[in-house]
Design a protein around this motif. Structure first.
Motif, PDB file in Angstrom:
ATOM      1  N   PRO A   4       0.637  -1.219   0.229  1.00  0.00           N
ATOM      2  CA  PRO A   4       0.096  -0.100   0.013  1.00  0.00           C
ATOM      3  C   PRO A   4       0.981   1.327   0.017  1.00  0.00           C
ATOM      4  CG  PRO A   4      -0.331  -1.145   2.157  1.00  0.00           C
ATOM      5  CD  PRO A   4       0.633  -1.757   0.966  1.00  0.00           C
ATOM      6  N   CYS A   5       1.935   1.410   0.568  1.00  0.00           N
ATOM      7  CA  CYS A   5       2.961   2.598   0.806  1.00  0.00           C
ATOM      8  C   CYS A   5       3.419   2.760  -0.689  1.00  0.00           C
ATOM      9  CB  CYS A   5       3.871   2.179   1.684  1.00  0.00           C
ATOM     10  SG  CYS A   5       3.404   2.441   3.365  1.00  0.00           S
ATOM     11  N   GLY A   6       3.960   1.816  -1.510  1.00  0.00           N
ATOM     12  CA  GLY A   6       4.320   1.745  -2.949  1.00  0.00           C
ATOM     13  C   GLY A   6       3.290   2.330  -3.718  1.00  0.00           C
ATOM     14  N   THR A   7       1.893   1.740  -3.401  1.00  0.00           N
ATOM     15  CA  THR A   7       0.942   2.406  -4.538  1.00  0.00           C
ATOM     16  C   THR A   7       0.479   3.924  -4.078  1.00  0.00           C
ATOM     17  OG1 THR A   7       0.073   0.269  -4.428  1.00  0.00           O
ATOM     18  CG2 THR A   7      -1.519   2.096  -5.109  1.00  0.00           C
ATOM     19  N   ALA A  12       1.129   9.580  -5.654  1.00  0.00           N
ATOM     20  CA  ALA A  12       1.496  10.926  -5.207  1.00  0.00           C
ATOM     21  C   ALA A  12       2.455  11.397  -6.059  1.00  0.00           C
ATOM     22  CB  ALA A  12       2.320  10.973  -3.882  1.00  0.00           C
ATOM     23  N   ASP A  13       3.343  10.574  -6.549  1.00  0.00           N
ATOM     24  CA  ASP A  13       4.174  10.877  -7.603  1.00  0.00           C
ATOM     25  C   ASP A  13       3.482  11.461  -8.802  1.00  0.00           C
ATOM     26  OD1 ASP A  13       6.636  10.626  -6.261  1.00  0.00           O
ATOM     27  OD2 ASP A  13       6.922   8.671  -6.937  1.00  0.00           O
ATOM     28  N   ALA A  14       2.527  10.654  -9.121  1.00  0.00           N
ATOM     29  CA  ALA A  14       1.651  11.004 -10.552  1.00  0.00           C
ATOM     30  C   ALA A  14       1.128  12.242 -10.330  1.00  0.00           C
ATOM     31  CB  ALA A  14       0.596   9.903 -10.695  1.00  0.00           C
ATOM     32  N   ASP A  41      -8.163  26.656 -19.072  1.00  0.00           N
ATOM     33  CA  ASP A  41      -7.368  25.897 -20.187  1.00  0.00           C
ATOM     34  C   ASP A  41      -6.538  24.784 -19.209  1.00  0.00           C
ATOM     35  OD1 ASP A  41      -8.933  27.013 -21.681  1.00  0.00           O
ATOM     36  OD2 ASP A  41      -7.164  28.533 -22.376  1.00  0.00           O
ATOM     37  N   TYR A  42      -6.070  25.136 -18.179  1.00  0.00           N
ATOM     38  CA  TYR A  42      -4.830  24.088 -17.585  1.00  0.00           C
ATOM     39  C   TYR A  42      -5.299  23.198 -16.548  1.00  0.00           C
ATOM     40  CZ  TYR A  42      -2.376  26.973 -20.768  1.00  0.00           C
ATOM     41  OH  TYR A  42      -1.689  27.646 -21.825  1.00  0.00           O
ATOM     42  N   LEU A  43      -6.775  23.403 -16.037  1.00  0.00           N
ATOM     43  CA  LEU A  43      -7.550  22.548 -15.110  1.00  0.00           C
ATOM     44  C   LEU A  43      -7.621  21.263 -15.342  1.00  0.00           C
ATOM     45  CD1 LEU A  43      -9.605  25.407 -13.080  1.00  0.00           C
ATOM     46  CD2 LEU A  43      -7.271  24.370 -12.272  1.00  0.00           C
ATOM     47  N   PRO A  44      -7.432  20.158 -14.478  1.00  0.00           N
ATOM     48  CA  PRO A  44      -8.067  18.743 -14.854  1.00  0.00           C
ATOM     49  C   PRO A  44      -9.736  19.256 -14.247  1.00  0.00           C
ATOM     50  CG  PRO A  44      -6.907  18.978 -12.661  1.00  0.00           C
ATOM     51  CD  PRO A  44      -6.523  20.169 -13.263  1.00  0.00           C
ATOM     52  N   ASN A  45     -10.379  18.198 -15.066  1.00  0.00           N
ATOM     53  CA  ASN A  45     -11.923  18.178 -14.621  1.00  0.00           C
ATOM     54  C   ASN A  45     -12.095  17.279 -13.247  1.00  0.00           C
ATOM     55  OD1 ASN A  45     -12.754  19.680 -16.750  1.00  0.00           O
ATOM     56  ND2 ASN A  45     -12.819  18.078 -18.066  1.00  0.00           N
ATOM     57  N   GLU A  46     -11.210  16.261 -13.160  1.00  0.00           N
ATOM     58  CA  GLU A  46     -11.493  15.279 -12.168  1.00  0.00           C
ATOM     59  C   GLU A  46     -10.106  14.922 -11.672  1.00  0.00           C
ATOM     60  OE1 GLU A  46     -14.334  13.699 -10.816  1.00  0.00           O
ATOM     61  OE2 GLU A  46     -15.823  15.328 -12.180  1.00  0.00           O
ATOM     62  N   PRO A  47      -9.815  14.227 -10.544  1.00  0.00           N
ATOM     63  CA  PRO A  47     -10.745  14.226  -9.191  1.00  0.00           C
ATOM     64  C   PRO A  47     -10.751  15.536  -8.604  1.00  0.00           C
ATOM     65  CG  PRO A  47      -8.738  13.157  -8.796  1.00  0.00           C
ATOM     66  CD  PRO A  47      -8.704  13.446 -10.245  1.00  0.00           C
ATOM     67  N   VAL A  48     -11.773  16.040  -8.027  1.00  0.00           N
ATOM     68  CA  VAL A  48     -12.303  17.468  -7.452  1.00  0.00           C
ATOM     69  C   VAL A  48     -10.896  17.794  -6.764  1.00  0.00           C
ATOM     70  CG1 VAL A  48     -13.591  18.654  -5.985  1.00  0.00           C
ATOM     71  CG2 VAL A  48     -14.480  16.950  -7.344  1.00  0.00           C
ATOM     72  N   ALA A  49     -10.279  16.835  -5.930  1.00  0.00           N
ATOM     73  CA  ALA A  49      -9.125  17.330  -4.930  1.00  0.00           C
ATOM     74  C   ALA A  49      -7.902  17.508  -5.709  1.00  0.00           C
ATOM     75  CB  ALA A  49      -8.817  16.025  -3.885  1.00  0.00           C
ATOM     76  N   ILE A  50      -7.594  17.131  -6.872  1.00  0.00           N
ATOM     77  CA  ILE A  50      -6.457  17.267  -7.622  1.00  0.00           C
ATOM     78  C   ILE A  50      -6.836  18.617  -8.430  1.00  0.00           C
ATOM     79  CG2 ILE A  50      -5.001  16.570  -9.729  1.00  0.00           C
ATOM     80  CD1 ILE A  50      -5.279  13.683  -8.504  1.00  0.00           C
ATOM     81  N   ARG A  51      -8.104  18.586  -8.831  1.00  0.00           N
ATOM     82  CA  ARG A  51      -8.366  19.886  -9.518  1.00  0.00           C
ATOM     83  C   ARG A  51      -8.128  21.153  -8.608  1.00  0.00           C
ATOM     84  NH1 ARG A  51     -11.757  22.459 -13.507  1.00  0.00           N
ATOM     85  NH2 ARG A  51     -12.974  24.155 -12.634  1.00  0.00           N
TER      86      ARG A  51
END
Length: 91
Positions: A4-7, A12-14, A41-51
């Motif tokens: 789980p830590c590796g995942t 997090a790296d992604a 133009d530079y925003l991701p749509n999903e997931p909300v937390a990353i947006r």
């Protein structure tokens, strides 16, 4: 047995990689065009937390670049009007 830590670290790296790519693209567009690009133009749509993370960092970068270039700085209220999701849970 799963790791789980590796995942988590891979995830997090992604996220950080996506953030860095979007910030770099925004800064490059500004330099190339000579005017502030549209943050949307530079925003991701999903997931909300990353947006929200990307949005916050793009706003900070835009404020920094506007200050450096002597362009009037937008107020936080203006960003909140454009991006009402900033008001969810506070700014």
């Amino acid at each position: 047995m799963s790791d789980p830590c590796g995942t988590f670290l891979d995830s997090a790296d992604a996220v950080w990689e996506q953030l860095a790519e979007r910030l770099e693209a925004f800064a490059d567009a500004w330099q190339r065009e000579g005017t502030p690009p549209d943050i949307t133009d530079y925003l991701p749509n999903e997931p909300v937390a990353i947006r929200r993370l990307v949005l916050t960092e793009l706003i900070k970068l835009e404020l920094e670049l506007r200050t450096e270039k002597g362009i009037s700085v937008r107020r936080v209220e203006q960003y909140c009007e454009t991006f009402p999701e900033l008001l969810v849970g506070g700014v």
